[in-house]
Design an enzyme around this catalytic site. Structure first.
Site, PDB file in Angstrom:
ATOM      1  N   ASP A  76       5.490  -5.275   5.900  1.00 41.83           N
ATOM      2  CA  ASP A  76       4.351  -4.369   5.677  1.00 41.83           C
ATOM      3  C   ASP A  76       3.685  -4.648   4.325  1.00 41.83           C
ATOM      4  O   ASP A  76       4.320  -5.169   3.408  1.00 41.83           O
ATOM      5  CB  ASP A  76       4.809  -2.900   5.743  1.00 41.83           C
ATOM      6  CG  ASP A  76       5.929  -2.601   4.768  1.00 41.83           C
ATOM      7  OD1 ASP A  76       6.782  -3.485   4.532  1.00 41.83           O
ATOM      8  OD2 ASP A  76       5.970  -1.482   4.230  1.00 41.83           O
ATOM      9  N   GLU A  77       2.414  -4.297   4.266  1.00 43.41           N
ATOM     10  CA  GLU A  77       1.669  -4.207   3.004  1.00 43.41           C
ATOM     11  C   GLU A  77       1.751  -5.450   2.127  1.00 43.41           C
ATOM     12  O   GLU A  77       1.810  -5.339   0.901  1.00 43.41           O
ATOM     13  CB  GLU A  77       2.170  -2.993   2.200  1.00 43.41           C
ATOM     14  CG  GLU A  77       1.966  -1.673   2.917  1.00 43.41           C
ATOM     15  CD  GLU A  77       2.414  -0.477   2.091  1.00 43.41           C
ATOM     16  OE1 GLU A  77       1.683   0.530   2.089  1.00 43.41           O
ATOM     17  OE2 GLU A  77       3.490  -0.520   1.453  1.00 43.41           O
ATOM     18  N   LEU A  78       1.738  -6.638   2.710  1.00 46.18           N
ATOM     19  CA  LEU A  78       1.697  -7.847   1.873  1.00 46.18           C
ATOM     20  C   LEU A  78       0.284  -7.975   1.310  1.00 46.18           C
ATOM     21  O   LEU A  78      -0.686  -8.051   2.061  1.00 46.18           O
ATOM     22  CB  LEU A  78       2.052  -9.088   2.696  1.00 46.18           C
ATOM     23  CG  LEU A  78       1.940 -10.422   1.948  1.00 46.18           C
ATOM     24  CD1 LEU A  78       2.887 -10.468   0.755  1.00 46.18           C
ATOM     25  CD2 LEU A  78       2.209 -11.597   2.887  1.00 46.18           C
TER      26      LEU A  78
END
Ligand SMILES: *[C@@H]1O[C@H](CO)[C@@H](O)[C@H](O)[C@H]1NC(C)=O
Ligand SMILES: *[C@@H]1O[C@H](CO)[C@@H](O)[C@H](O)[C@H]1NC(C)=O
Ligand SMILES: *[C@@H]1O[C@H](CO)[C@@H](O)[C@H](O)[C@H]1NC(C)=O
Ligand SMILES: *[C@@H]1O[C@H](CO)[C@@H](O)[C@H](O)[C@H]1NC(C)=O
Ligand SMILES: *[C@@H]1O[C@H](CO)[C@@H](O)[C@H](O)[C@H]1NC(C)=O
Ligand SMILES: *[C@@H]1O[C@H](CO)[C@@H](O)[C@H](O)[C@H]1NC(C)=O
Ligand SMILES: *[C@@H]1O[C@H](CO)[C@@H](O)[C@H](O)[C@H]1NC(C)=O
Ligand SMILES: *[C@@H]1O[C@H](CO)[C@@H](O)[C@H](O)[C@H]1NC(C)=O
Length: 611
Positions: free
Chosen positions: A380-382
């Site tokens: 997530d959220e890279l």
């Protein structure tokens, strides 16, 4: 025996009384209004063999010690034993069922659950049987498991284990529990426990609901909780207590988000420096023995425990031991590089990172795979900017990064599969980065109904963790400090990003298969309520999780709609949820209150709107 008139009166009392067991609601449940008492020397058999259980084991101060013999463990096991570690290799259905019987009876006889809070004020005596007017006893409990457990019973992929059970209690005291698997037996025993109350005399235990007939099975196979142990460490006993409460609510999967940028509590024997530098303190780590004992504890309760190492973002804590592998560690202003401090991501095109992960997975995965079917690789959220600081890449262009991420995921998932595990990823990997995943991969959706729709439309198996309903950390305020002036004004009154608080009624209203076609709905294996731990530690854990995760649990076990196809109603659910809350508190879990005592003692309309 009761006269017909008395029976009629009891039926009326039952209708007007708020006491109303069972949570989550069975698929089919009929109950009567006769009293039956339960004796501590109840005769119990499992496939014909007598199950040993001794009421002298109710002394809660006398906990068994780790390493005691298996026999002693089973015999001494009570409802919740801090530090309890099942012993022996492999899993034995008889041992699991025997221990569960002991816990069930310890819970009924030991917790002293007198339901005065759930009956009309000063009228408990009208709900309780009169102990001087004849006593009908439950004579026996016959447990029948109709097929042998398979190795996958103890580490199932979603849907591999049949959790169904049937239960009957005749008016004259024959109890029978039938299930296909030992897991089904565990579910049925929990239902059995919830039929009983302690009498206020203190020496009798009874059910007012005989005769009882139940047929039950879960709607969704994956009914989970995500526990974040990286933002704040949760002790082994806190995790075990959570597993206990999960089993009471027929939840069956614990997802441990074990590492993140803030800390790395997971000890890896072949690379001791990672936890030594990455944990918050030497006391805040999980040894291989801890992990093993948590997973075994779960299996004994029908709760599969699987782990997540979130990557390639959310991995900053590795920089404390291996700075050469990480970019943007604690880079500021953090919001250009990640969602919350400290930032930190793996270098996406680094052989050193690959070597590190090879060594890590070779150490870790073979220890996890005997006890669970899944491993979560995060994703997530890279933040694309991170690779700007990677001297090997120096780009935030998707066209450059996407092929590197594809290669990275392919390599890690190959390792996961080689260890006999099935990979799980967060939704951004396929939806934002267009990474192609193996057909076996499960995708966890958090950004809402549309993500679930889109993923199932693409043919992925999905776990729903819609943050609008299932993030139980939300709505409790910012943890970032706002400087006086503009930030103070902008963020006043300092609600967090996923405000408001997801109260149980909201959670209960959420259907994971909302707005899906039948074809799409089949791909939703279940849901997980998420306990992100920026503002949560073990001191607050119970009251944040419970009974809100119970509300999700009923939707996942029983379905959002009832047998007649109508949405389940708060009016019908509240007395049962209040009772479940009281039972959880009696069993040592500090679940939050559902309604004030005026309401739990009231009739069904006094705390309802509209009247
Ligand atoms: C429960 O009862 C139903 C209806 O008789 C039957 O179809 C089912 O196989 C039973 N399940 C178990 C676990 O015994
Ligand atoms: C990347 O950094 C720039 C500033 O250099 C910033 O404007 C932009 O919002 C950042 N992108 C993300 C996704 O955070
Ligand atoms: C990734 O690394 C390889 C080998 O060092 C190099 O040839 C390639 O150009 C790199 N790719 C990017 C996008 O930097
Ligand atoms: C990429 O970096 C440039 C230069 O810092 C920035 O303007 C842009 O917003 C960044 N793109 C993304 C997707 O963050
Ligand atoms: C993924 O595909 C979508 C739709 O084709 C596109 O808008 C998006 O830019 C792609 N993302 C990446 C990281 O390539
Ligand atoms: C049933 O609940 C769903 C949400 O789960 C909601 O969208 C729908 O309107 C409700 N239906 C009725 C008839 O209230
Ligand atoms: C249901 O899904 C469709 C397709 O994604 C979407 O257009 C629609 O808004 C959704 N309906 C609701 C009520 O969310
Ligand atoms: C509930 O209590 C209210 C207030 O005492 C009373 O008016 C009402 O008739 C009661 N309703 C039922 C269903 O007992």
């Amino acid at each position: 025996m009761f006269s017909p008139l008395l029976s009629l009166l009891l039926v009326l009392l039952a209708v007007f009384d708020p006491v109303s067991a069972i949570w989550p609601a069975p698929q089919s449940y009929s109950k009567g209004s006769s009293f039956l008492y339960l004796h501590q020397n109840l005769d119990i058999t499992y496939n014909g063999a007598r199950v040993r259980w001794s009421s002298s084991l109710l002394n809660h101060d006398d906990f068994p010690k780790e390493g005691a013999s298996a026999e002693y463990m089973i015999d001494r096991q009570i409802n919740y034993v801090p530090g309890y570690v099942p012993v022996g290799s492999g899993f034995n259905s008889k041992e699991i069922v025997t221990a569960a019987v002991a816990r069930t009876l310890a819970s009924i006889f030991g917790d002293k659950f007198v339901p005065w809070r759930l009956t009309k004020r000063h009228q408990l005596s009208k709900f309780e049987p009169d102990v001087y007017k004849g006593q009908n006893w439950i004579k026996n409990l016959q447990i029948v498991q109709t097929s042998q457990d398979k190795p996958c019973t103890f580490k199932p992929l979603a849907g591999e284990v049949d959790e169904s059970y049937n239960f009957t209690l005749s008016a004259d005291g024959d109890a029978k529990l039938t299930a296909v698997s030992s897991t089904g037996v565990l579910r049925g025993l929990e239902t059995f426990a919830q039929l009983f109350y302690a009498h206020s005399t203190g020496t009798f235990w009874y059910t007012p609901f005989a005769p009882v007939s139940i047929q039950d099975s879960p709607k969704f196979p994956h009914r989970g909780i995500l526990l974040d142990t990286a933002r704040n460490y949760m002790g082994v006993n806190d995790i075990k207590r959570t597993i206990d409460a999960m089993a009471w609510n027929k939840l069956n999967v614990l997802h441990v988000h074990v590492t993140d940028s803030q800390s790395w509590p997971l000890e890896i024997p072949s690379m001791p420096e990672v936890a030594r530098e990455g944990a918050y303190h030497a006391s805040q780590t999980y040894t291989p023995h801890d992990i093993d004992s948590i997973q075994r504890y779960g299996i004994h309760r029908g709760v599969e425990v699987y782990f997540e190492i979130d990557m390639p973002g959310h991995i900053g804590s590795v920089a404390l031991s291996h700075p050469e592998l990480i970019v943007a560690y604690n880079e500021q202003p953090y919001w250009w590089w990640c969602a919350e401090p400290p930032c930190g991501a793996f270098k996406l095109n680094s052989t050193a990172v690959d070597d590190f992960l090879e060594k890590l997975f070779n150490d870790l995965l073979p220890r996890l795979s005997p006890y669970s079917a899944y491993f979560h690789t995060g994703g997530d959220e890279l933040n694309k900017n991170d690779s700007m600081l990677d001297e090997g890449i120096r780009s935030n262009d998707s066209a450059v990064l996407q092929p590197l991420l594809q290669k990275f995921i392919d390599a890690q998932h190959a390792r996961v599969r080689k260890a006999g595990l099935t990979p799980i990823v967060w939704e951004e990997i396929p939806l934002e980065w267009n990474v192609t995943l193996g057909k076996d991969t499960v995708v966890q959706a958090w950004l809402g109904d549309e993500s679930v729709k889109s993923l199932t439309g693409k043919g992925y198996k999905v776990i729903d963790s819609n943050y609008n309903y299932l993030y139980v950390d939300c709505g409790r305020g910012q943890w970032i400090n706002m400087e006086n002036g503009e930030a103070f004004q902008t963020f006043y009154p300092f609600g967090d990003w996923c405000d408001p608080y997801k109260n149980w009624r909201l959670i209960y209203s959420h259907d994971p298969i909302f707005n899906l076609t039948d074809e799409e709905a089949k791909l939703v294996i279940g849901a997980e309520a998420a306990v992100w731990a920026e503002t949560i530690d073990p001191v607050a854990l119970d009251g944040i999780l419970w009974p809100r995760a119970s509300a999700m649990g009923e939707v996942l076990w029983s379905g959002r709609t009832d047998a007649s196809g109508h949405n389940r109603s708060q009016l019908e659910a509240t007395p049962r949820l209040s009772e479940m809350r009281e039972r959880m508190v009696a069993r040592g879990v500090n679940a939050a209150l559902v309604q004030m005592t005026f309401c739990t003692q009231a009739n069904s309309t006094e705390c309802s709107y509209p009247l």
